[in-house]
Design a protein around this motif. Structure first.
Motif, short mmCIF file in Angstrom:
data_model
loop_
_atom_site.label_atom_id
_atom_site.label_comp_id
_atom_site.label_asym_id
_atom_site.label_seq_id
_atom_site.Cartn_x
_atom_site.Cartn_y
_atom_site.Cartn_z
N ASN A 199 -34.61 90.69 0.96
CA ASN A 199 -35.11 89.33 1.13
C ASN A 199 -36.16 89.05 0.07
OD1 ASN A 199 -37.72 90.29 2.15
ND2 ASN A 199 -36.58 90.89 3.98
N HIS A 200 -36.71 87.83 0.08
CA HIS A 200 -37.64 87.45 -0.99
C HIS A 200 -38.93 88.28 -0.97
CE1 HIS A 200 -39.14 85.02 2.35
NE2 HIS A 200 -40.27 84.91 1.70
N VAL A 201 -39.37 88.71 0.19
CA VAL A 201 -40.58 89.53 0.27
C VAL A 201 -40.31 90.90 -0.36
CG1 VAL A 201 -42.22 90.65 1.83
CG2 VAL A 201 -41.43 88.33 2.31
N VAL A 202 -39.16 91.48 -0.04
CA VAL A 202 -38.79 92.78 -0.60
C VAL A 202 -38.64 92.67 -2.12
CG1 VAL A 202 -36.95 94.51 -0.68
CG2 VAL A 202 -37.73 93.63 1.52
N GLU A 203 -37.98 91.61 -2.58
CA GLU A 203 -37.83 91.41 -4.02
C GLU A 203 -39.19 91.29 -4.70
OE1 GLU A 203 -35.30 88.06 -4.73
OE2 GLU A 203 -33.63 88.95 -3.64
N HIS A 204 -40.12 90.57 -4.07
CA HIS A 204 -41.46 90.41 -4.64
C HIS A 204 -42.17 91.77 -4.72
CE1 HIS A 204 -45.34 88.59 -5.48
NE2 HIS A 204 -45.85 89.28 -4.48
N LEU A 205 -42.05 92.57 -3.67
CA LEU A 205 -42.69 93.88 -3.67
C LEU A 205 -42.07 94.81 -4.72
CD1 LEU A 205 -43.15 94.38 0.16
CD2 LEU A 205 -44.96 94.07 -1.52
N PHE A 206 -40.76 94.79 -4.84
CA PHE A 206 -40.12 95.62 -5.87
C PHE A 206 -40.52 95.18 -7.27
CE2 PHE A 206 -37.11 97.33 -2.71
CZ PHE A 206 -37.09 98.65 -3.12
N MET A 207 -40.63 93.88 -7.48
CA MET A 207 -41.08 93.39 -8.79
C MET A 207 -42.49 93.88 -9.09
SD MET A 207 -38.63 91.83 -10.24
CE MET A 207 -39.48 91.03 -11.56
N GLY A 208 -43.37 93.84 -8.11
CA GLY A 208 -44.73 94.33 -8.30
C GLY A 208 -44.76 95.82 -8.60
N ILE A 209 -43.94 96.57 -7.89
CA ILE A 209 -43.88 98.02 -8.13
C ILE A 209 -43.36 98.31 -9.52
CG2 ILE A 209 -42.56 100.08 -7.46
CD1 ILE A 209 -43.09 99.19 -4.54
N HIS A 210 -42.33 97.58 -9.92
CA HIS A 210 -41.79 97.81 -11.27
C HIS A 210 -42.80 97.42 -12.35
CE1 HIS A 210 -37.48 98.95 -10.89
NE2 HIS A 210 -37.77 98.68 -9.64
N GLN A 211 -43.55 96.36 -12.11
CA GLN A 211 -44.57 95.98 -13.09
C GLN A 211 -45.67 97.01 -13.17
OE1 GLN A 211 -45.74 92.06 -11.81
NE2 GLN A 211 -44.12 91.06 -12.98
N ALA A 249 -47.82 101.46 -0.07
CA ALA A 249 -48.86 102.48 -0.02
C ALA A 249 -48.27 103.88 -0.03
CB ALA A 249 -49.73 102.27 1.22
N VAL A 250 -47.19 104.08 0.73
CA VAL A 250 -46.53 105.39 0.75
C VAL A 250 -45.97 105.72 -0.63
CG1 VAL A 250 -44.57 106.68 1.70
CG2 VAL A 250 -46.02 105.30 3.21
N PHE A 251 -45.34 104.73 -1.27
CA PHE A 251 -44.79 104.95 -2.61
C PHE A 251 -45.92 105.26 -3.60
CE2 PHE A 251 -43.41 103.34 -6.78
CZ PHE A 251 -42.28 104.12 -6.97
N SER A 252 -47.02 104.54 -3.51
CA SER A 252 -48.16 104.80 -4.40
C SER A 252 -48.70 106.20 -4.21
CB SER A 252 -49.26 103.76 -4.17
OG SER A 252 -48.82 102.48 -4.54
N ASP A 253 -48.77 106.65 -2.97
CA ASP A 253 -49.21 108.03 -2.72
C ASP A 253 -48.25 109.03 -3.35
OD1 ASP A 253 -51.44 107.21 -1.32
OD2 ASP A 253 -50.53 107.48 0.66
N ASN A 254 -46.96 108.78 -3.21
CA ASN A 254 -45.97 109.68 -3.81
C ASN A 254 -46.09 109.68 -5.33
OD1 ASN A 254 -44.95 110.35 -1.32
ND2 ASN A 254 -43.24 108.92 -1.43
N MET A 255 -46.27 108.51 -5.91
CA MET A 255 -46.37 108.40 -7.37
C MET A 255 -47.67 109.03 -7.88
SD MET A 255 -43.59 107.17 -8.52
CE MET A 255 -43.91 106.58 -10.17
N SER A 256 -48.71 109.06 -7.08
CA SER A 256 -49.97 109.66 -7.52
C SER A 256 -49.84 111.17 -7.69
CB SER A 256 -51.10 109.32 -6.55
OG SER A 256 -50.91 109.97 -5.30
N THR A 257 -48.84 111.77 -7.05
CA THR A 257 -48.62 113.20 -7.21
C THR A 257 -47.80 113.52 -8.46
OG1 THR A 257 -46.59 113.20 -5.88
CG2 THR A 257 -48.69 113.53 -4.71
N ILE A 258 -47.26 112.49 -9.09
CA ILE A 258 -46.45 112.67 -10.30
C ILE A 258 -47.29 112.31 -11.50
CG2 ILE A 258 -44.39 111.87 -11.52
CD1 ILE A 258 -43.19 111.15 -8.78
N ASP A 259 -47.23 113.14 -12.52
CA ASP A 259 -47.95 112.86 -13.76
C ASP A 259 -47.45 111.53 -14.34
OD1 ASP A 259 -49.66 113.25 -15.94
OD2 ASP A 259 -48.09 114.29 -17.08
N GLU A 260 -48.38 110.70 -14.79
CA GLU A 260 -48.04 109.36 -15.29
C GLU A 260 -47.03 109.41 -16.45
OE1 GLU A 260 -50.43 105.42 -16.85
OE2 GLU A 260 -51.44 106.84 -15.53
#
Length: 111
Positions: free
Chosen positions: A53-65, A9-20
């Motif tokens: 760990n596997h949860v972190v890897e899953h979250l990073f994969m989702g963010i990259h996608q 959520a924090v990363f998404s907020d930060n990315m929302s301030t950046i032009d796509e």
């Protein structure tokens, strides 16, 4: 997973301030991505898990996608000049007989 969702959520907020259009510019997103990595590391520590760990890897994969799947850096990477490729290929091959000679010579010496 709860802490990972918070970091997302924090990363998404930060990315929302950046032009796509700038999501693929590393200099623009590096700070947000670094903060995400630090948040994930801290969250893993709070949860008593190792990092990564596997949860972190899953979250990073989702963010990259979600944010970086359309990024294409092929034009940034150019082929090395033919001379460099030739030297990088032939130098190790040329060293093999020399190394074999040294090993045979050293093994033939008696103490």
């Amino acid at each position: 997973m709860f802490y990972g969702d918070y970091c997302w959520a924090v990363f998404s907020d930060n990315m929302s301030t950046i032009d796509e259009q700038n999501w693929c510019v590393m200099e623009v997103v590096l700070r947000s991505y670094s903060d995400l990595t630090e948040c994930m590391d801290a969250a893993s520590g709070i949860a008593g898990c190792f990092y990564p760990n596997h949860v972190v890897e899953h979250l990073f994969m989702g963010i990259h996608q979600q944010y970086f799947s359309s990024c294409n850096n092929e034009e940034d990477l150019s082929d090395a000049p033919p001379g460099v490729v030739l030297v990088a290929t032939l130098l190790p091959i040329a060293l093999i007989p020399f190394i074999v000679y040294i090993v045979v010579w050293k093994s033939s010496l008696k103490y």
